[in-house]
Design an enzyme around this catalytic site. Structure first.
Site, PDB file in Angstrom:
ATOM      1  N   LYS A   1       0.858  -1.183   0.000  1.00 46.35           N
ATOM      2  CA  LYS A   1       0.000   0.000   0.000  1.00 46.35           C
ATOM      3  C   LYS A   1       0.901   1.242   0.000  1.00 46.35           C
ATOM      4  CE  LYS A   1      -3.866   2.050   2.654  1.00 46.35           C
ATOM      5  NZ  LYS A   1      -4.746   1.902   3.839  1.00 46.35           N
TER       6      LYS A   1
ATOM      7  N   SER B 169      -9.739   2.193   3.003  1.00 50.49           N
ATOM      8  CA  SER B 169      -8.841   2.922   2.141  1.00 50.49           C
ATOM      9  C   SER B 169      -7.849   2.036   1.370  1.00 50.49           C
ATOM     10  CB  SER B 169      -8.032   3.915   2.975  1.00 50.49           C
ATOM     11  OG  SER B 169      -7.195   3.223   3.894  1.00 50.49           O
TER      12      SER B 169
ATOM     13  N   SER C  77     -10.115  -0.267   7.076  1.00 50.73           N
ATOM     14  CA  SER C  77      -9.470  -0.075   5.768  1.00 50.73           C
ATOM     15  C   SER C  77      -8.806  -1.302   5.171  1.00 50.73           C
ATOM     16  CB  SER C  77      -8.441   1.053   5.852  1.00 50.73           C
ATOM     17  OG  SER C  77      -9.081   2.303   5.845  1.00 50.73           O
TER      18      SER C  77
END
Lengths: 496, 491
Positions: free
Chosen positions: A79, A154, A178
C-alpha cells in the site's frame, strides 16, 4: 503459459523453493499482468519494475544457495502508505506526489528480509481517509467484480490488485476498517492484527492510536505466511508490543470442535445502517457451516456498539489533525507557487495539496481539540472508547471469536456516496469498534449477494478475536476455506 | 508568601507597589542524543547535520523516548524535594512554525513528571527565602530560524530540534528582580551540581521566561501579568524585569491598564515591547501523544536515583561553615557553583588552610573573573597553580600584598608563582638582620616621629611599617617588621 495468478502464495512459495519457477519469471509474469490489466482498475500508483526485477534476481540467487526463507522470491504489492526507500511514497495525495522516501518502513524492511519482492505501490484513499478509494489524488480504483463499483477503502488498491490477481498478495493498513471493508468488497481475505502487533514505523500516520498494518491475500493460510514476516517488536515504535511472534501457520488445521462463536445482536439488525437482507442470508449460511464443523453459536451483547461511529469520528480526526501538520510545504512535499509570506505558504500549500475529505477531517479534528471543546469531544470520546473495549473484554469471557458481517451491504456504485460523508462513514459501522478496542479481526469471503449494484458481489464475513489471538482467527478462517471455494474465485474479466 | 519590604526594583519604587514574579526556566538536558531520536545534541555543528528522519518529521516516523532524559528529570525532582509523579504523560502542543517540523511540540501538559517542590534562596542581606517550584516537565526544543543571508527568505536549522528540555516553572513567589536572579542562579547551580545541564547561557542551554505583575501593597489578588520571553543572562533578567515593572507602574499610575501579553526584552534599547496579546495567543489544542506511552516511575527507581544524588549546594555550604570554619558568605559564594567548589576543594587539598583558600578565591580570584567576565572553568589560573601561590604566602616566601601582583602576572600568563617570584626577585626578606638594617635606617631618618611613637602615638606604627616596606620594595615580612620596631621602642 502457466497460470501463476491462480496460485496462492503458499503454492508459489513451494514452487520457488522447488525451483519449478524462478522469482524473475514470476515477477515478470505479474508485472506483465499489471501492465495489461491495471488501466481498467487503477490499483497501482507506482510500479517499481526495475527494482522488482533486481530484487527477484537476488532472490533467485538466495534460492539457489538454499535455506532461503519461505517467502523468498514471492512478489507482493505494498500500500502506498508505507515508506519505501528510493520509491515514491504518495499516500494517495498530491501533497506527497513528489516525495521519494529516504528510508524503509519496518513492515517493508521485515518483508524484504523475509525475501519478498516488491512489485509496486497500490492506490488508496488520500492519507487513508475514505471507504471507497474515491478520495485518491490518483483517481478512484475500480472493483474487479464490477468496474462500476468501488473496491472499498482505504486499502482499495491492494484489495483490487489481489482480487484481480495482479499481485499474489498485498499489504494494507486498517484504521477503521481499511483492510477488512475493501477485502469484503473485493472478495479477498484480510487481517487487521492487534494494535501493537505490527510496527507502525514508516507507515504514514492517519490516527496513531488506531492505525495497524496487516496482510491482504487470497486465503487465511496466505495471510498467516505474510503476517509471520510482518509482525514483531520494533524498538522504533513505542506502541509496538514486545511479545513473541508465534508461527501463524502452525495451527491453521486445528479442528473447530467446541469453538464458541459470539453473534452480537447489535450487529444482526436491519434498522438504520443495518445489514442488508441478502447479505444476512449469506452470513447465516456461513455460520451454519461453522455449526456443522462443531462450533457453537452464542448470541452476545456489545451494548455500546452504537457509539463506535461517533467516537471514531472524534478520535480519528483529532489525531489526524496533528499528524498531518507536518505537511506544511517547508521541508518536503507539495509547496504552492510563489508564496507571499509564511501564512500564504501554509494556507495555499495545504489548501492545494490536500483533497476535500482530508481537509474536512483536519477541520473536524481541530475543532474537537479546541480550547473549550476538548472535554466535550475528545475526552468524552476517549472515555466512551473504554466502554467499547470493555464490551469486547466481557464478550471474550463467554466466547472464543465473534462473527458478524464485515459491511452492511456489498460494494456500492462509484459516486453513490461521494456527496454524503455521513453515509460513507456508516459503511464502516461494523469494522470501527475493533480499532477502538485494539483487537484483531479478519474479513473472509463467504459468498455473493445482489444487494447494491444490480450485480452479484462478494460478501465478507468478519471474525473478531481477543487481543493477540491472530492465530485463532487464522485457524477459524482457514478451516472454513477448507470447506468452501469462495476465496479461490476470480472475477470473470481477470480469470485469464 | 511574605512580602519583603524595601525591595529594590528600580528608581520608581515608592513603596506602594508590590512586585510579583514567577519564572519559567528552560534547562537543556545534557543527554548525548535527542529526546526522541538518536541524533547528537552537540552544539555548533553545520546546519542540519545533526538531524535524523525523526527530527525532520518525515512521513511515518515515530518518537522513542530517551530514558536518560527521564533519569535527569527525576534527578532534578529529587534535588528540589519535589513529588516525582508515578505516571506522567507526553502531550502534543499544536502550532505551526517553520522551525517546528511536526507542526506540534511534544511536551507535557496536565501530567508533568515533576510536581511541587521548592528551593531556598539567599538574598544579599543574608536573609533566606523559600521559592516554590510548581512543576517541571520534559519537552523537546524547536530548531532555529535563520533570518540573515537568505535573500529575504528564512533558513531553517533543525540541529536543535528535539533537544531535550526540562521546563521548570516557579510559583509567583518572588518579590523583586534580585530575588528572581537569586532564584535563577540557584536553579542554575543545582542543575550543574546534579549534572543534568551544562548551564551554558551563551549557547542557550539555560534560559528563562519571566511572568511579571504589580499590585498595590496589601492587595491579595495578583495584577495582570505580562510574560517576558527568552532571557538568557542573569544581568538581562534583572534589567528586563526592572524596566517592565517601571513600565507597568507608570502605566497604572497614568490611569492605564496592563494588558496580558507576551513581551520581548530588547537589551540594546533596554525596553520591553509587545510580541502578541492574549487574543492573538495560540490555542495549542493539547492532547496526549498517542505515539508515546505514559512514563511510569516506580518507588524502586526513585530510590535508585536518590542514591545517585551528589552533595547539594545547601548541604555543602553548611558543611563548609561547620567543618571548615568558613564564613556563611564565603561558603555561599563558593558553593553557588559546583565548578567553584571543586576548585576550592582542590586548592584546599594542596594548601590545607580553608580560610586562606576561601578568602583568596572569593576575593582576588573572583575579582579577576568578574573583571574578565569569565567563569571558573575559563579562569586563566588553574587550581594547582593557584594553590602554589597560596602556599608561598603560607610559607612566608611572599606577603599577601606581593601575592596580588604575582597573581596578576600569573593571570597574564607570565608563568607559575615560583617562576614569577624568582624572575622578579619578589621573595620575601625574612632575614632578621636585613630587615633590622631597614628598620634602623628608617628610625634614623625620622627621629621626631619615632619619639612620638614611643610617646604612645600608635598611629605612627603604620607610618614606620610602611616606610620599611617601601624601602624593601614590599619584600620584608610585615610581621617581622612590626616585631622589630616594637623591640626598638623598648631599647
Amino acid at each position: 503459459m502457466s497460470m501463476y495468478h491462480t496460485r496462492s502464495v503458499t503454492e508459489l512459495s513451494a514452487m520457488l523453493q522447488a525451483g519449478e519457477v524462478s522469482s524473475v519469471e514470476l515477477t515478470r509474469y505479474f508485472l506483465d499482468r499489471i501492465n495489461n490489466n491495471d488501466d481498467k482498475l487503477n490499483s497501482f500508483i507506482t510500479v517499481s519494475e526495475e527494482m522488482a526485477l533486481s530484487q527477484a534476481k537476488a532472490c533467485d540467487e538466495k534460492l539457489k544457495a538454499g535455506n532461503a526463507p519461505a517467502l523468498t522470491g514471492v512478489p507482493v504489492a505494498h500500500k502506498d502508505i508505507f515508506c519505501t526507500h528510493g520509491v515514491k511514497t504518495s499516500c494517495g495525495s498530491k501533497m506527497l506526489d513528489n516525495f521519494i522516501s529516504p528510508y524503509d518502513a519496518t513492515v517493508v524492511k521485515n518483508m524484504r528480509e523475509a525475501g519478498v519482492v516488491m512489485l509496486g505501490k497500490t492506490n488508496m484513499d488520500e492519507f487513508a481517509m475514505g471507504s471507497s478509494n474515491e478520495t485518491s489524488y490518483y483517481g478512484p480504483v475500480k472493483n474487479p467484480w464490477n468496474l462500476d463499483t468501488v473496491p472499498g477503502g482505504s486499502s482499495g488498491g491492494s484489495a483490487a490488485a489481489v482480487s484481480a490477481r495482479l499481485a499474489p498478495a498485498a499489504t494494507g493498513t486498517d484504521t477503521g476498517g481499511s483492510i477488512r471493508q475493501p477485502a469484503a468488497f473485493c472478495g479477498i481475505t484480510g487481517l487487521k492484527p492487534t494494535y501493537g502487533r505490527v510496527s507502525r514505523f514508516g507507515m504514514v500516520a492517519f490516527a496513531s492510536s488506531l492505525d495497524q498494518a496487516g496482510p491482504m491475500g487470497q486465503s487465511a493460510s496466505d495471510c498467516a505466511l505474510l503476517l509471520n514476516a510482518m509482525a514483531g517488536f520494533d524498538e522504533k515504535d513505542s506502541t509496538c508490543i514486545e511479545k513473541d511472534v508465534p508461527d501463524y501457520s502452525a495451527d491453521l488445521d486445528k479442528p473447530l470442535n467446541g469453538l464458541r462463536i459470539g453473534l452480537p445482536k447489535e450487529y444482526f439488525t436491519h434498522s438504520d445502517g443495518g445489514m442488508n437482507a441478502e447479505v444476512e442470508t449469506v452470513i447465516k449460511t456461513a455460520l451454519e457451516l461453522y455449526r456443522s464443523m462443531g462450533a457453537e453459536l452464542v448470541e452476545i451483547e456489545l451494548p455500546n456498539s452504537s457509539l463506535s461511529v461517533p467516537v471514531y469520528y472524534v478520535v480519528a480526526p483529532a489525531e489526524c489533525s496533528a499528524n498531518l501538520s507536518r505537511f506544511d510545504g517547508v521541508r518536503y512535499g507539495y509547496r504552492c507557487e510563489n508564496p507571499k509570506d509564511l501564512n500564504d505558504l501554509y494556507t495555499r500549500s495545504r489548501g492545494e495539496g490536500f483533497g476535500a475529505e482530508v481537509q474536512r477531517r483536519i477541520m473536524v479534528g481541530t475543532y474537537a481539540l479546541s480550547s473549550g471543546y476538548y472535554d466535550a469531544y475528545y475526552l468524552k470520546a476517549q472515555q466512551l472508547r473504554h466502554l467499547i473495549s470493555d464490551d469486547f473484554k466481557k464478550a471474550y469471557q463467554q466466547v472464543d471469536v465473534i462473527m458478524a458481517p464485515a459491511t452492511p451491504e456489498t460494494a456500492f456504485n462509484l459516486g453513490a456516496k461521494s456527496d454524503d460523508p455521513v453515509a460513507m462513514y456508516l459503511s464502516d459501522i461494523y469494522t470501527i469498534a475493533v480499532n477502538l478496542a485494539g483487537i484483531p479481526a479478519m474479513s473472509i469471503p463467504v459468498g455473493f449477494a445482489n444487494s447494491n449494484s444490480g450485480k452479484s458481489m462478494p460478501v465478507g464475513m468478519q471474525i473478531m478475536g481477543n487481543y493477540f489471538k491472530e492465530a485463532k482467527l487464522l485457524n477459524v478462517a482457514h478451516m472454513y476455506q477448507q470447506q468452501t471455494d469462495w476465496h479461490t474465485r476470480l472475477p470473470e474479466e481477470f480469470k485469464a | 508568601m511574605t512580602a519583603v519590604m524595601n525591595s529594590e526594583w528600580g528608581q520608581n519604587d515608592n513603596g506602594q507597589w508590590e512586585v510579583v514574579i514567577g519564572l519559567e526556566i528552560h534547562a537543556q538536558l545534557a543527554t548525548r542524543s535527542k529526546i526522541f531520536s538518536g541524533a547528537s545534541t552537540a552544539y555548533g555543528a553545520e546546519p542540519n547535520t545533526q538531524t535524523s528522519v525523526v527530527d525532520i518529521a518525515l512521513p511515518g516516523v515515530l518518537p522513542v523516548l530517551n530514558k536518560e532524559a527521564v533519569h535527569m528529570a527525576v534527578k532534578f525532582g529529587m534535588a528540589i524535594e519535589a513529588e516525582v509523579t508515578d505516571r506522567s504523560v507526553f502531550a502534543r502542543k499544536n502550532y505551526f512554525y517553520p522551525d517546528l517540523p511536526k507542526g506540534y511540540q511534544i511536551s507535557q501538559f496536565d501530567l508533568p513528571i515533576v510536581g511541587k517542590g521548592h528551593v531556598t534562596i539567599e538574598l544579599e542581606n543574608g536573609e533566606t527565602r523559600i521559592i516554590g517550584v510548581t512543576r517541571a516537565h520534559l519537552e523537546e526544543d524547536a530548531g532555529k530560524s535563520l533570518h540573515e543571508d537568505y535573500h529575504g527568505m528564512t533558513g531553517i536549522d533543525l540541529n536543535r530540534a528535539g533537544t531535550p528540555l526540562l521546563e521548570i516553572v516557579s510559583e509567583p513567589d518572588m518579590r523583586s528582580p534580585k530575588e528572581a536572579v537569586a532564584y535563577m542562579k540557584k536553579i542554575h547551580s543545582l542543575v550543574q551540581y546534579i549534572g543534568i545541564c551544562d548551564g551554558n547561557m551563551q549557547e542557550g542551554s539555560f534560559r528563562c521566561d519571566a511572568n511579571v505583575s504589580v499590585r498595590p501593597r496589601g492587595q491579595q489578588e495578583f495584577g495582570t501579568r505580562t510574560e517576558l520571553k527568552n532571557i538568557n543572562s542573569f544581568r538581562f533578567v534583572e534589567r528586563a524585569i526592572n524596566v517592565e515593572i517601571e513600565r507597568q507602574i507608570e502605566l497604572i499610575e497614568d490611569g492605564g491598564e496592563v494588558v496580558q501579553e507576551t513581551r520581548l526584552y530588547d537589551s540594546v534599547k533596554n525596553e520591553t515591547r509587545s510580541m502578541r496579546s492574549k487574543e492573538e495567543a495560540n490555542d495549542y489544542r493539547y492532547f496526549p501523544d498517542p505515539d508515546l506511552l505514559p512514563v511510569v516511575i516506580t518507588d524502586e527507581y526513585r530510590q535508585q536515583v536518590r542514591g545517585e544524588l551528589p552533595e547539594l549546594p545547601d548541604h555543602k555550604k553548611q558543611r563548609y561553615v561547620d567543618n571548615l570554619g568558613l564564613s556563611a558568605y564565603d561558603a555561599g559564594v563558593i558553593t553557588s557553583s559546583l565548578a567553584l567548589s571543586i576548585y576550592f576543594e582542590q586548592v584546599l587539598n594542596e594548601v590545607g588552610d580553608a580560610k586562606l583558600s576561601a578568602n583568596w578565591i572569593t576575593g582576588e580570584l573572583s575579582a579577576k573573573m568578574n573583571r574578565e567576565e569569565v567563569d571558573i572553568q575559563n579562569a586563566a589560573v588553574g587550581a594547582k597553580d593557584f594553590a602554589l601561590l597560596l602556599k608561598r604566602i603560607k610559607d612566608n616566601t611572599i606577603s599577601g600584598k606581593i601575592a596580588k601582583d604575582v597573581l596578576e602576572a600569573m593571570w597574564n600568563g607570565e608563568g607559575s608563582a615560583d617562576e614569577i617570584i624568582e624572575s622578579k626577585g619578589l621573595k620575601q626578606i625574612t632575614d632578621t638582620g636585613a630587615i633590622e638594617a631597614f628598620v634602623d635606617e628608617v628610625i634614623a631618618n625620622n627621629p621626631a616621629q619615632f619619639e612620638e611613637l614611643k610617646g604612645g602615638k600608635e598611629k605612627m606604627m603604620g607610618f614606620f611599617v610602611g616606610q620599611v616596606m617601601k624601602m624593601s620594595r614590599g619584600k620584608a615580612n610585615p610581621a617581622q617588621v612590626n616585631e622589630l620596631i616594637r623591640s626598638k621602642m623598648k631599647q
